[in-house]
Design a protein around this motif. Structure first.
Motif, PDB file in Angstrom:
ATOM      1  N   SER A  31       0.995  -1.171   0.076  1.00 55.66           N
ATOM      2  CA  SER A  31       0.133   0.025   0.000  1.00 55.66           C
ATOM      3  C   SER A  31       0.870   1.264  -0.074  1.00 55.66           C
ATOM      4  CB  SER A  31      -1.046  -0.053   1.130  1.00 55.66           C
ATOM      5  OG  SER A  31      -0.271   0.354   2.290  1.00 55.66           O
ATOM      6  N   LEU A  32       2.063   1.330   0.669  1.00 56.73           N
ATOM      7  CA  LEU A  32       2.857   2.448   0.669  1.00 56.73           C
ATOM      8  C   LEU A  32       3.642   2.453  -0.626  1.00 56.73           C
ATOM      9  CD1 LEU A  32       4.213   1.715   4.336  1.00 56.73           C
ATOM     10  CD2 LEU A  32       2.851   3.585   3.560  1.00 56.73           C
ATOM     11  N   ALA A  37       3.979   5.605  -5.798  1.00 48.96           N
ATOM     12  CA  ALA A  37       3.848   5.587  -7.138  1.00 48.96           C
ATOM     13  C   ALA A  37       2.794   6.573  -7.608  1.00 48.96           C
ATOM     14  CB  ALA A  37       3.643   4.262  -7.551  1.00 48.96           C
ATOM     15  N   HIS A  38       1.713   6.544  -6.882  1.00 48.61           N
ATOM     16  CA  HIS A  38       0.457   7.526  -6.950  1.00 48.61           C
ATOM     17  C   HIS A  38       1.024   8.973  -6.747  1.00 48.61           C
ATOM     18  CE1 HIS A  38      -3.695   8.364  -6.829  1.00 48.61           C
ATOM     19  NE2 HIS A  38      -3.275   9.341  -5.713  1.00 48.61           N
ATOM     20  N   TRP A  39       1.767   9.412  -6.170  1.00 47.53           N
ATOM     21  CA  TRP A  39       2.086  10.786  -5.699  1.00 47.53           C
ATOM     22  C   TRP A  39       3.044  11.171  -6.737  1.00 47.53           C
ATOM     23  CZ3 TRP A  39       2.968   9.220  -0.119  1.00 47.53           C
ATOM     24  CH2 TRP A  39       1.777   9.023   0.711  1.00 47.53           C
ATOM     25  N   ALA A  60      -4.955  -3.031  -0.999  1.00 48.57           N
ATOM     26  CA  ALA A  60      -3.766  -3.643   0.205  1.00 48.57           C
ATOM     27  C   ALA A  60      -4.307  -3.139   1.565  1.00 48.57           C
ATOM     28  CB  ALA A  60      -2.489  -2.958  -0.397  1.00 48.57           C
ATOM     29  N   ARG A  61      -4.872  -2.100   1.697  1.00 52.39           N
ATOM     30  CA  ARG A  61      -5.216  -1.577   2.864  1.00 52.39           C
ATOM     31  C   ARG A  61      -6.410  -2.281   3.550  1.00 52.39           C
ATOM     32  NH1 ARG A  61      -4.623   5.291   2.051  1.00 52.39           N
ATOM     33  NH2 ARG A  61      -2.357   5.086   2.171  1.00 52.39           N
ATOM     34  N   GLU A  62      -7.468  -2.734   2.619  1.00 53.11           N
ATOM     35  CA  GLU A  62      -8.454  -3.240   3.034  1.00 53.11           C
ATOM     36  C   GLU A  62      -8.160  -4.664   3.480  1.00 53.11           C
ATOM     37  OE1 GLU A  62     -11.709  -3.052   0.213  1.00 53.11           O
ATOM     38  OE2 GLU A  62     -12.017  -1.042   0.735  1.00 53.11           O
TER      39      GLU A  62
END
Length: 156
Positions: A31-32, A37-39, A60-62
């Motif tokens: 998730s990190l 990558a998203h940012w 991933a968080r869920e």
């Protein structure tokens, strides 16, 4: 003595604890990685990949929450602290700075592939120890494999 107990025999509990803790670390680190990558993503496919990364991060968080709660339900203390993730993760570090869309996709594909290999090992390891945990790990692995396929298709 544990604060929360489980009907699992101690040997099975140890197998399940190792599988769940490893999955928790992998999923939190994934998730990190996805958020980084998203940012930092740029390139002509920015928007579509940016949104696709949100799906990986949310999943991933869920999944990490489901894994941690399964552990807790069995009297296994989940450890999702940043220091634990940093010490125990085997995922490659995501590059610092701005990352071109194709490079970000390649990094996410690599991370997903590594997590999937380990999740499949955990599925095998928990088969006899706890089929309920195995079922959870199977469903998580199926979704990770779907994400892996979708990201691979981005770089063909």
């Amino acid at each position: 003595m544990y604060a929360i107990t489980s009907p699992l025999p101690e040997d099975d509990r140890k197998v399940v604890a190792e599988a769940l803790q490893g999955a928790l670390v992998d999923l939190l680190d994934l998730s990190l990685t996805g958020k980084q990558a998203h940012w930092t993503l740029y390139g002509p496919r920015f928007r579509s990949i940016h949104l696709q990364l949100d799906e990986v991060v949310t999943g991933a968080r869920e999944f990490s929450d489901a894994v941690a709660e399964r552990a807790a339900a069995l009297g296994i203390t989940p450890d999702g602290r940043a220091a634990t993730i940093a010490a125990d993760s085997n995922l490659p570090g995501f590059p610092a700075g701005w990352v071109r869309d194709s490079d970000a996709v390649a990094a996410v594909v690599e991370s997903l592939a590594l997590v999937i290999v380990r999740m499949r090992e955990r599925v095998t390891n928990t088969a006899e120890a706890d089929p309920v945990t195995q079922d959870l790990l199977i469903s998580i692995t199926a979704d990770l494999e779907k994400q892996h396929w979708m990201f691979q298709a981005e770089n063909t």
